[in-house]
Design a protein around this motif. Structure first.
Motif, PDB file in Angstrom:
ATOM      1  N   SER A 132       0.850  -1.185   0.000  1.00 30.65           N
ATOM      2  CA  SER A 132       0.000   0.000   0.000  1.00 30.65           C
ATOM      3  C   SER A 132       0.892   1.243   0.000  1.00 30.65           C
ATOM      4  O   SER A 132       1.894   1.296   0.728  1.00 30.65           O
ATOM      5  CB  SER A 132      -0.921   0.034   1.220  1.00 30.65           C
ATOM      6  OG  SER A 132      -1.849  -1.038   1.191  1.00 30.65           O
ATOM      7  N   GLY A 133       0.507   2.228  -0.805  1.00 30.31           N
ATOM      8  CA  GLY A 133       1.263   3.470  -0.886  1.00 30.31           C
ATOM      9  C   GLY A 133       1.439   3.895  -2.329  1.00 30.31           C
ATOM     10  O   GLY A 133       0.700   3.445  -3.216  1.00 30.31           O
ATOM     11  N   VAL A 134       2.408   4.762  -2.556  1.00 30.20           N
ATOM     12  CA  VAL A 134       2.680   5.272  -3.895  1.00 30.20           C
ATOM     13  C   VAL A 134       4.149   5.045  -4.228  1.00 30.20           C
ATOM     14  O   VAL A 134       5.037   5.347  -3.415  1.00 30.20           O
ATOM     15  CB  VAL A 134       2.340   6.773  -4.015  1.00 30.20           C
ATOM     16  CG1 VAL A 134       2.746   7.318  -5.382  1.00 30.20           C
ATOM     17  CG2 VAL A 134       0.847   7.004  -3.775  1.00 30.20           C
ATOM     18  N   LYS A 135       4.398   4.504  -5.404  1.00 33.51           N
ATOM     19  CA  LYS A 135       5.760   4.279  -5.894  1.00 33.51           C
ATOM     20  C   LYS A 135       6.005   5.235  -7.064  1.00 33.51           C
ATOM     21  O   LYS A 135       5.261   5.226  -8.048  1.00 33.51           O
ATOM     22  CB  LYS A 135       5.919   2.825  -6.333  1.00 33.51           C
ATOM     23  CG  LYS A 135       7.313   2.504  -6.869  1.00 33.51           C
ATOM     24  CD  LYS A 135       8.367   2.724  -5.806  1.00 33.51           C
ATOM     25  CE  LYS A 135       8.836   1.485  -5.154  1.00 33.51           C
ATOM     26  NZ  LYS A 135       9.983   1.696  -4.244  1.00 33.51           N
ATOM     27  N   PRO A 136       7.053   6.080  -7.001  1.00 36.41           N
ATOM     28  CA  PRO A 136       7.330   7.012  -8.089  1.00 36.41           C
ATOM     29  C   PRO A 136       8.243   6.401  -9.157  1.00 36.41           C
ATOM     30  O   PRO A 136       8.856   5.349  -8.946  1.00 36.41           O
ATOM     31  CB  PRO A 136       8.052   8.157  -7.378  1.00 36.41           C
ATOM     32  CG  PRO A 136       8.819   7.458  -6.292  1.00 36.41           C
ATOM     33  CD  PRO A 136       7.947   6.285  -5.852  1.00 36.41           C
ATOM     34  N   PHE A 137       8.305   7.080 -10.294  1.00 37.34           N
ATOM     35  CA  PHE A 137       9.247   6.736 -11.365  1.00 37.34           C
ATOM     36  C   PHE A 137       9.097   5.294 -11.845  1.00 37.34           C
ATOM     37  O   PHE A 137      10.083   4.559 -11.984  1.00 37.34           O
ATOM     38  CB  PHE A 137      10.696   6.997 -10.920  1.00 37.34           C
ATOM     39  CG  PHE A 137      10.953   8.405 -10.455  1.00 37.34           C
ATOM     40  CD1 PHE A 137      10.501   9.479 -11.182  1.00 37.34           C
ATOM     41  CD2 PHE A 137      11.658   8.644  -9.283  1.00 37.34           C
ATOM     42  CE1 PHE A 137      10.743  10.779 -10.757  1.00 37.34           C
ATOM     43  CE2 PHE A 137      11.910   9.936  -8.845  1.00 37.34           C
ATOM     44  CZ  PHE A 137      11.439  11.011  -9.585  1.00 37.34           C
ATOM     45  N   CYS A 138       7.869   4.892 -12.105  1.00 40.88           N
ATOM     46  CA  CYS A 138       7.595   3.528 -12.568  1.00 40.88           C
ATOM     47  C   CYS A 138       7.545   3.520 -14.089  1.00 40.88           C
ATOM     48  O   CYS A 138       6.497   3.813 -14.697  1.00 40.88           O
ATOM     49  CB  CYS A 138       6.281   3.022 -11.987  1.00 40.88           C
ATOM     50  SG  CYS A 138       6.251   2.964 -10.177  1.00 40.88           S
TER      51      CYS A 138
END
Length: 356
Positions: A132-138
């Motif tokens: 759960s959460g946000v992952k950047p630069f995918c």
């Protein structure tokens, strides 16, 4: 580590079929189509690093980057993911039969950036793990079918395999407004109680020897991007007579790129000679290569710009995109922070140049 499967088809350079038009959305869709086709036909089945054909692997990445950096970014993530999975299995890490299949046209990404301000948490629940959460630069957020994703279990960093198409995985479409590397579809991705499978134990992602080998694969892409930018100046020298200043820039660019080519040759041989990093040199070697290629590519950008002026930036969509993409891609090197790490490692090592 043994060499991976090599595609029965020759590496024919499918990147050349990426749309060269100036429209960003059209270019992104074209990159996605070519990436999908390359994965389906086996063109992304490169030798694994350290298996005796490491230079062949890096040459493919460089060639794809020279044709289109956004496509190379997706291809590099895919081949790195397959190398990570193969290495973890060979080392006996968790995630053998439980991990999704790497074949059958699957398109993998490696989403491991952890800049300040973003949190992706992993928790173990009955029957498995959830993110759960946000992952950047995918990179490849809307085209990848699977991804290897780093997340935090408390203070521990772990790697997980995720099926991107499942409920709860949501790319955030307005999270990359910049023109540089727009074709790579690099977005922030929201994870809402997403099912995930551990790939190795805590710390396994960073502690394995292949982490360093993969870092050089990224540098091979930077090198291809630098070659693409330099090609504009070289082509101009063959169409008309350059003034002495422009010729001096071309000479300096040629010297820099030839040095990188020789460096990658040498380092590939070193990786193949010690794939498991028994001599402990992989980290220092990788930092050196990334620093050298980043500096060379930065010099290419500066010299081609000074030699050619604004004309190709304003009138050549392919060149302008290559300049914008390479400028962004190079920032995977963390500038003085990475150089300081290199300096610290060099200070603690007996260096071949210190006494002759």
């Amino acid at each position: 580590m043994s060499a991976g499967a090599v595609s029965a088809r020759p590496l024919t350079g499918s990147a050349e079929s990426v749309s060269t038009g100036a429209d960003a959305a059209q270019h992104r869709r074209s990159v996605a189509r070519v990436f999908t086709r390359m994965a389906a036909c086996g063109e992304l089945d490169l030798p694994l690093p350290g298996g005796g054909l490491t230079r062949t692997r890096w040459e493919a990445l460089t060639r794809w980057a020279q044709a289109d950096l956004s496509l190379a970014r997706l291809a590099e993530g895919h081949v790195d993911a397959l190398a990570i999975l193969a290495e973890l299995r060979a080392l006996g890490g968790r995630g053998g039969e439980d991990l999704p299949s790497a074949g059958d046209g699957a398109r993998w990404g490696v989403w491991a950036a952890e800049p300040p301000g973003y949190t992706l948490e992993a928790r173990q629940v009955p029957g498995g793990w959830r993110l759960s959460g946000v992952k950047p630069f995918c990179s490849g957020a809307r085209v990848c079918t699977h991804a290897l994703v780093t997340a935090r279990e408390g203070e521990r960093r772990r790697l997980f395999a995720v099926e991107v198409g499942q409920s709860g995985v949501a790319p955030l479409p307005d999270s990359w407004p910049a023109p540089g590397m727009a074709g790579s579809d690099t977005l922030d991705v929201s994870f809402d109680d997403v099912r995930a499978t551990p790939a190795g134990g805590p710390g396994a992602y960073l502690e394995r020897p292949g982490f360093h080998h993969g870092g050089i694969g990224v540098a091979a892409c930077w090198y291809g991007g630098a070659c693409a930018v330099a090609r504009t100046l070289l082509a101009a020298s063959r169409r008309w007579e350059l003034d002495p200043h422009a010729l001096a820039h071309l000479g300096a660019v040629d010297a820099r790129l030839a040095t990188v080519e020789a460096l990658l040759d040498s380092v590939a041989a070193a990786v193949d000679a010690d794939p498991h990093d028994l001599d402990g040199a992989a980290g220092l070697r990788t930092m050196r290569v990334r620093a050298a290629v980043e500096q060379a590519a930065g010099e290419v950008l500066a010299r081609v710009g000074r030699a050619m002026g604004a004309t190709p930036l304003g009138h050549d969509a392919v060149h302008a995109r290559a300049v914008a993409d390479l400028t962004v891609y190079l920032r995977q090197h963390h500038a003085e922070r990475d150089l300081a790490a290199l300096g610290k490692a060099a200070s603690a090592t007996r260096l071949p140049w210190e006494d002759r």
